[in-house]
Scaffold this motif. Structure first.
Motif, PDB file in Angstrom:
ATOM      1  N   ARG A 295      55.857  44.848  54.267  1.00 22.61           N
ATOM      2  CA  ARG A 295      56.216  43.561  55.057  1.00 22.61           C
ATOM      3  C   ARG A 295      56.917  43.753  56.248  1.00 22.61           C
ATOM      4  N   LEU A 296      57.992  44.437  56.288  1.00 18.59           N
ATOM      5  CA  LEU A 296      58.594  44.606  57.733  1.00 18.59           C
ATOM      6  C   LEU A 296      57.933  45.332  58.631  1.00 18.59           C
ATOM      7  N   HIS A 297      56.943  46.361  58.070  1.00 20.17           N
ATOM      8  CA  HIS A 297      56.184  47.154  59.135  1.00 20.17           C
ATOM      9  C   HIS A 297      55.134  46.141  59.571  1.00 20.17           C
ATOM     10  N   GLN A 298      54.548  45.358  58.875  1.00 25.66           N
ATOM     11  CA  GLN A 298      53.659  44.061  59.372  1.00 25.66           C
ATOM     12  C   GLN A 298      54.290  43.403  60.479  1.00 25.66           C
ATOM     13  N   GLU A 299      55.571  43.190  60.268  1.00 22.44           N
ATOM     14  CA  GLU A 299      56.221  42.270  61.321  1.00 22.44           C
ATOM     15  C   GLU A 299      56.880  43.086  62.603  1.00 22.44           C
ATOM     16  N   ASN A 300      56.351  44.298  62.480  1.00 23.62           N
ATOM     17  CA  ASN A 300      56.702  45.424  63.317  1.00 23.62           C
ATOM     18  C   ASN A 300      58.331  45.609  63.592  1.00 23.62           C
ATOM     19  N   LYS A 301      58.999  45.527  62.228  1.00 22.55           N
ATOM     20  CA  LYS A 301      60.530  45.901  62.422  1.00 22.55           C
ATOM     21  C   LYS A 301      60.276  47.403  61.507  1.00 22.55           C
ATOM     22  N   VAL A 302      59.814  48.176  62.218  1.00 21.31           N
ATOM     23  CA  VAL A 302      59.739  49.651  61.847  1.00 21.31           C
ATOM     24  C   VAL A 302      60.973  50.064  61.158  1.00 21.31           C
ATOM     25  N   PHE A 303      61.889  50.160  62.231  1.00 23.28           N
ATOM     26  CA  PHE A 303      63.223  50.863  61.886  1.00 23.28           C
ATOM     27  C   PHE A 303      63.821  50.147  60.885  1.00 23.28           C
ATOM     28  N   GLU A 304      63.829  48.819  60.446  1.00 19.61           N
ATOM     29  CA  GLU A 304      64.178  48.327  59.160  1.00 19.61           C
ATOM     30  C   GLU A 304      63.452  48.744  57.908  1.00 19.61           C
ATOM     31  N   ALA A 305      62.085  48.904  58.164  1.00 21.07           N
ATOM     32  CA  ALA A 305      61.304  49.478  56.982  1.00 21.07           C
ATOM     33  C   ALA A 305      61.806  51.084  56.774  1.00 21.07           C
ATOM     34  N   ILE A 306      62.168  51.646  57.647  1.00 22.51           N
ATOM     35  CA  ILE A 306      62.782  52.960  57.526  1.00 22.51           C
ATOM     36  C   ILE A 306      63.902  53.056  56.731  1.00 22.51           C
ATOM     37  N   TYR A 307      64.855  52.118  57.131  1.00 26.04           N
ATOM     38  CA  TYR A 307      66.313  51.878  56.485  1.00 26.04           C
ATOM     39  C   TYR A 307      66.277  51.899  54.851  1.00 26.04           C
ATOM     40  N   TYR A 308      65.115  50.931  54.608  1.00 24.70           N
ATOM     41  CA  TYR A 308      64.954  50.555  53.229  1.00 24.70           C
ATOM     42  C   TYR A 308      64.305  51.983  52.484  1.00 24.70           C
ATOM     43  N   LEU A 309      63.267  52.387  52.944  1.00 20.57           N
ATOM     44  CA  LEU A 309      62.680  53.680  52.494  1.00 20.57           C
ATOM     45  C   LEU A 309      63.741  54.692  52.297  1.00 20.57           C
ATOM     46  N   GLU A 310      64.596  54.877  53.371  1.00 17.52           N
ATOM     47  CA  GLU A 310      65.508  55.904  53.340  1.00 17.52           C
ATOM     48  C   GLU A 310      66.605  55.757  52.356  1.00 17.52           C
ATOM     49  N   ASN A 311      67.000  54.507  52.077  1.00 15.18           N
ATOM     50  CA  ASN A 311      67.996  54.264  50.989  1.00 15.18           C
ATOM     51  C   ASN A 311      67.277  54.424  49.602  1.00 15.18           C
ATOM     52  N   GLY A 312      66.121  53.726  49.619  1.00 13.54           N
ATOM     53  CA  GLY A 312      65.314  53.967  48.416  1.00 13.54           C
ATOM     54  C   GLY A 312      65.128  55.365  47.979  1.00 13.54           C
ATOM     55  N   LEU A 313      65.172  56.260  49.003  1.00  7.57           N
ATOM     56  CA  LEU A 313      65.195  57.603  48.495  1.00  7.57           C
ATOM     57  C   LEU A 313      66.424  58.162  47.970  1.00  7.57           C
ATOM     58  N   ALA A 314      67.514  57.567  48.377  1.00  2.00           N
ATOM     59  CA  ALA A 314      68.734  58.166  48.016  1.00  2.00           C
ATOM     60  C   ALA A 314      68.977  57.420  46.554  1.00  2.00           C
ATOM     61  N   ILE A 315      68.354  56.404  46.213  1.00  2.00           N
ATOM     62  CA  ILE A 315      68.548  55.862  44.709  1.00  2.00           C
ATOM     63  C   ILE A 315      67.600  56.725  44.052  1.00  2.00           C
ATOM     64  N   PHE A 316      66.121  56.931  44.308  1.00  2.00           N
ATOM     65  CA  PHE A 316      64.961  57.460  43.538  1.00  2.00           C
ATOM     66  C   PHE A 316      64.657  58.765  44.406  1.00  2.00           C
ATOM     67  N   PRO A 317      65.438  59.932  44.098  1.00  2.00           N
ATOM     68  CA  PRO A 317      65.232  60.986  44.827  1.00  2.00           C
ATOM     69  C   PRO A 317      63.740  61.748  44.658  1.00  2.00           C
ATOM     70  N   ASN A 318      63.192  62.337  45.568  1.00  2.00           N
ATOM     71  CA  ASN A 318      62.014  62.956  45.252  1.00  2.00           C
ATOM     72  C   ASN A 318      60.656  61.953  44.917  1.00  2.00           C
ATOM     73  N   GLU A 319      60.889  60.771  44.949  1.00  2.00           N
ATOM     74  CA  GLU A 319      60.056  59.787  44.540  1.00  2.00           C
ATOM     75  C   GLU A 319      59.023  59.831  45.837  1.00  2.00           C
ATOM     76  N   PRO A 320      57.521  60.373  45.293  1.00  2.00           N
ATOM     77  CA  PRO A 320      56.379  60.602  46.026  1.00  2.00           C
ATOM     78  C   PRO A 320      55.711  59.340  46.709  1.00  2.00           C
ATOM     79  N   HIS A 321      55.760  58.215  46.153  1.00  2.00           N
ATOM     80  CA  HIS A 321      55.565  57.054  47.022  1.00  2.00           C
ATOM     81  C   HIS A 321      56.345  56.660  48.089  1.00  2.00           C
ATOM     82  N   LEU A 322      57.558  56.743  47.859  1.00  2.00           N
ATOM     83  CA  LEU A 322      58.684  56.467  49.036  1.00  2.00           C
ATOM     84  C   LEU A 322      58.495  57.626  49.942  1.00  2.00           C
ATOM     85  N   ILE A 323      58.375  58.871  49.760  1.00  2.78           N
ATOM     86  CA  ILE A 323      58.366  60.001  50.627  1.00  2.78           C
ATOM     87  C   ILE A 323      57.338  59.749  51.652  1.00  2.78           C
ATOM     88  N   ASN A 324      56.011  59.442  50.846  1.00  6.59           N
ATOM     89  CA  ASN A 324      54.882  59.473  51.694  1.00  6.59           C
ATOM     90  C   ASN A 324      54.994  58.349  52.682  1.00  6.59           C
TER      91      ASN A 324
END
Length: 915
Positions: free
Chosen positions: A482-511
């Motif tokens: 949703r953030l990507h659709q709103e052109n808030k790319v860096f916010e989207a990156i923030y949540y994905l990065e922190n999501g990977l910290a919670i779920f390490p090596n999760e392929p969907h988030l990594i992709n």
């Protein structure tokens, strides 16, 4: 006897099928409601379609190929209506069977069973069918009448009636009541409401079976131990004590895991797996109990039948709660299962020690007296077990009450969701999650439904709340998307990065994070993230390969990919390197495209396949593209298909068609007009029409084109626009060409000739050619003289040029054939000429190839037909001979006005003396 065998077969099928489905979802697909799918999107890569060499000026004509990337999307869960109806049918059939068996109970137990049935129906909230008013009691009354009236009759007056007849009549009464509820209910889709709320009924019956078999595992194991140790005088006390300690310890760790209070160094398992041993050992225990006890609630056959039905219901319940994603129901079932196992197992162990410790190691058949105690009576363990359950309920903070509340909210929300009432569903899912946080489906669907209801701000608030309090992968993906659709790319990156910290090596988030890194030019980080050796996700590897192709660093493929996306990317990489496409690869892609139903992949596939020089007749390919563009599902890709058609036309040598269609695309698609116009300009420059090319580049600049390079500077100069050449040099920091200093005076003479090549008479150009110095540029002009001006040269002139060319480069048989008889009326000569210049078999496809235009005129006897051919060619070509023939054809056709106008236009670049 036959009825008993039939029942046993049906019961076994019921248990085995339920067990297989339950095990599948417990082991292989623990969250089947989660729908994370790979969605494809396209990126472009410029590939050198053709190479232009005009003496010292060279540049590629680039067109776009597609690279296919895949990102993961969290989609709304599928609606499993059929499965919901199947479960409801199984529950009601099992309920009919239980009620039939209830008629065989003794009076006190029959009354108790009837009370339990009434309670179950009351808590199942069937009054929500709103028959007779909002939440009126009529649905409950109808169900009670349909089920209890035949039940009471059979218990009081029908004891001698066969069980099969009882079952059939109770079945008719029950399902008639259900049919009346569906027919009379005013709510939308009452059948869905009934099927979803049957979960409460099935849940209640399954829990009753679990409590009934509370000590089944320990008692069954004890019976097997006593049988195995008969006449051996082994110490069973120690054995059963160790087993009890291990089992209770395991249950305690499972309980701590359910509460989330302990992270163990070893994995625990879901308590739902205990249902299978509970059913097996419980069957052994019940077998002994019915053979020993004198105070049974009914006959041994009825009790055993109830055990089988209960086991089947428990297993099918696991399947249902897994499939529907009703996490509160699953958690409540787990908690009550663990509580009951701890309570009843503990007190059964006390029961064993209190009654049988003195004879337990005697080696006698003590299993035959297990249910004939003389000290602590058997029913005391039931009371003690219930006390332990209450203690554990208090210890866990009464979480079962919260789970039960969320369970019912989830059931009602599932009904509204399946009935497509999004607002009501979102409110109930939100309420369910607020009651119980371990409810991932509810939180996800709250946000998803709010997005569907055009409330993105509120949806994002829910997703952010989930990320903070109870993070889950699908919610993180949905929020980032949703953030990507709103052109808030860096916010989207923030949540994905922190999501990977919670779920390490999760392929969907990594992709998805890698793709966003690539978008913000963090390509190194993207490739490193995709290259983690522990991640073996096929989509991630495909995206990594596509990204490396995009960056100009394609990987050497060690094996041929079989999926369409990988093959399209492989072909794009081959085209980008200007390699000849692998025939086997192209054939495989075409085969895939015939059966492909994705419009995106169809559009990308035909683009990449058709991006190669192919002088064969393009009609078949163009018809295919046209037919694809007329299908409704391809509406979003019409422009892409039309652009592919332009490229295919250009590949076949249809220059005028390609240029006109590119201008049409620029008009219809203003956002991409700059690309189309600069491509058109490059094609015109390739054919030495520098003035038209310059005008196309100017129009492209007006629409946003900024990619000016050295060759553009040269083209503006050749077009007689030195001011524009200076302007783009200063504005876009264009470097001056090397030939200004390195090529010497021959380059200047060459460019002077080439700048007015089409506008000049052949003999004039030939005279200028003879004065040129002996360089490669003179050879270039010689070739062009034959290709563009053969119709204005004598045979001796052509032979002179051919001899010179053959002395500089390898001799060409087709050229020799043509020069030997340069008769443009002769088919063999024309075919040799066409083969030499590789122009295809359409003589008027390229309007700049004047000799072929002249040859086509010989096939037309009507001056009007000749005029039409010449008029089309002279829209582009300023060859004086073509214009003179056009003027002549116009006069012969009676079009004197057009002839006069054409003559005046011709005088703009041809002097009166030359005329």
């Amino acid at each position: 006897m036959k009825t008993s065998i039939l029942f046993n077969i049906i019961a076994l099928l019921f248990i085995i099928s339920g067990g297989l489905f339950a095990l599948y979802y417990l082991i292989f697909d623990p969250q089947p409601y989660v729908s994370i799918q790979a969605g494809s999107f396209l990126d472009t890569i410029a590939i050198p379609f053709d190479w232009v060499q005009i003496g010292p000026i060279s540049f590629p004509i680039k067109v776009d190929n597609y690279l296919v990337f895949q990102e993961f999307k969290a989609l709304a869960p599928e609606i499993h209506l059929t499965e919901s109806f199947i479960y409801a049918l199984l529950v009601w059939l099992a309920a009919v069977s239980v009620l039939t068996l209830l008629t065989e109970f003794k009076k006190a137990y029959f009354i108790l069973g009837g009370i339990i049935w009434i309670i179950l129906l009351t808590f199942s909230n069937f009054n929500g069918l709103n028959i007779g008013g909002q939440s009126a009691n009529y649905p409950l009354i109808i169900l009670l009448a349909g089920t209890l009236i035949p039940l009471i009759y059979f218990h009081l007056w029908g004891q001698k009636i066969h069980l099969a007849i009882k079952w059939l009549i109770i079945f008719v009464g029950t399902f008639s009541a259900l049919a009346i509820l569906i027919a009379k209910s005013p709510i939308a889709n009452p059948e869905i409401y009934l099927s979803e709320h049957s979960l409460t009924l099935g849940f209640g019956l399954a829990i009753a079976w679990v409590f009934w078999n509370g000590h089944g595992i320990l008692s069954g194991i004890y019976i097997l131990l006593t049988r195995a140790n008969r006449n051996l005088n082994l110490n069973i006390t120690v054995q059963i004590s160790l087993i009890t300690l291990i089992y209770l310890g395991t249950l305690f760790f499972i309980l701590l895991g359910l509460r989330g209070e302990l992270r163990l160094p070893f994995p625990t398992f879901s308590p739902l797996f205990l249902l299978l041993p509970l059913g097996l050992f419980g069957w052994i225990s019940i077998g002994e109990k019915v053979s020993q006890s004198d105070e049974l609630i009914s006959t041994p056959a009825v009790i055993k039948a109830l055990h089988l039905i209960g086991l089947g219901l428990a297993l099918w319940l696991v399947w249902k709660v897994k499939l529907s994603g009703n996490q509160p129901a699953e958690e409540l079932f787990k908690h009550l299962l663990v509580y009951s196992q701890i309570g009843f197992t503990l007190f059964f162990y006390v029961y064993l020690l209190a009654n049988f410790v003195s004879v337990m190691n005697s080696g006698k058949a003590i299993d035959k007296i297990l249910y004939k105690p003389y000290s602590l009576v058997y029913y005391h363990i039931r009371i003690g077990g219930l006390i332990v359950i209450l203690v554990l309920t208090t210890y866990t903070g009464g979480i079962v009450g919260v789970q039960a509340s969320a369970l019912t909210s989830n059931i009602l929300a599932d009904y509204y969701y399946q009935a497509d009432k999004k607002l009501e569903a979102s409110i109930l899912y939100e309420n369910a999650w607020m009651h119980y946080r371990k409810n991932p489906k509810a939180k996800f669907l709250t946000a998803q439904l709010l997005l569907d209801l055009k409330q993105p701000t509120l949806a994002k608030q829910h997703l952010e709340e989930s990320f903070t309090e109870a993070p889950q992968i699908d919610n993180i993906l949905l929020l980032a998307d949703r953030l990507h659709q709103e052109n808030k790319v860096f916010e989207a990156i923030y949540y994905l990065e922190n999501g990977l910290a919670i779920f390490p090596n999760e392929p969907h988030l990594i992709n998805n994070l890698s793709l966003l890194y690539a978008k913000v030019n963090k390509t190194t980080e993207a490739l490193e993230l995709m290259a983690q050796p522990e991640i073996k996700n096929a989509i991630l590897l495909s995206n990594r390969s596509a990204l490396k192709i995009k960056l100009g660093k394609p990987e050497a493929s060690t094996s041929r990919k079989t999926d369409l996306i990988s093959q399209l990317n492989e072909l794009a990489a081959s085209n980008a390197l200007a390699n000849i496409p692998d025939e086997e690869l192209v054939a495989s892609i075409k085969k895939h495209l015939k059966s492909e139903d994705s419009p995106l992949l169809i559009a990308a596939g035909w683009r990449n396949v058709l991006t190669e020089i192919n002088r064969n007749d393009p009609s078949k390919d163009l018809n295919l593209l046209d037919s694809l563009g007329q299908t409704p599902e391809m509406n979003a890709y019409i422009m892409s298909l039309q652009e592919t058609a332009v490229i295919r036309s250009l590949a076949a040598g249809r220059v005028s068609e390609a240029v006109k269609n590119l201008n049409g695309l620029a008009f219809r698609n203003p956002n991409d007009a700059a690309y189309y116009l600069q491509l058109s300009g490059s094609i015109l420059a390739q054919n030495l029409d520098f003035q038209k090319a310059a005008m196309e580049f100017i129009a492209a600049e007006e629409r946003g084109f900024q990619g000016f390079d050295t060759h553009h500077w040269s083209i503006f100069g050749l077009a007689g626009m030195p001011e524009k050449a200076v302007e783009i040099r200063e504005k876009y920091n264009v470097l001056l060409p090397i030939y200004l200093t390195a090529e010497g005076p021959s380059a200047a003479e060459y460019l002077k000739i080439i700048s007015r090549f089409h506008q000049s008479f052949a003999q004039t150009l030939l005279s200028q050619w003879r004065t040129l110095d002996e360089t490669e540029l003179k050879t270039d002009i010689a070739i062009r003289l034959i290709a563009y001006k053969a119709h204005g040269l004598e045979t001796d002139d052509l032979k002179e040029l051919e001899k010179y060319i053959s002395g500089k480069i390898d001799s060409n048989e087709d050229l020799k054939t043509f020069v030997a008889n340069p008769d443009l009326k002769n088919k063999a000569s024309v075919n040799a000429f066409t083969s030499w210049i590789n122009s295809g078999k359409e003589p008027i496809a390229n309007p700049y190839l004047s000799p072929l235009i002249i040859s086509e005129l010989h096939n037309k006897t009507d001056p009007l037909d000749q005029y039409e051919i010449l008029n089309s060619a002279t829209e582009f070509n300023h060859d004086p001979i073509l214009w003179l023939k056009k003027i002549k054809a116009a006069r012969e056709s009676g079009l004197d006005k057009y002839a006069d106008e054409s003559l005046e236009i011709l005088k703009q670049w041809v002097s009166d003396d030359e005329l």
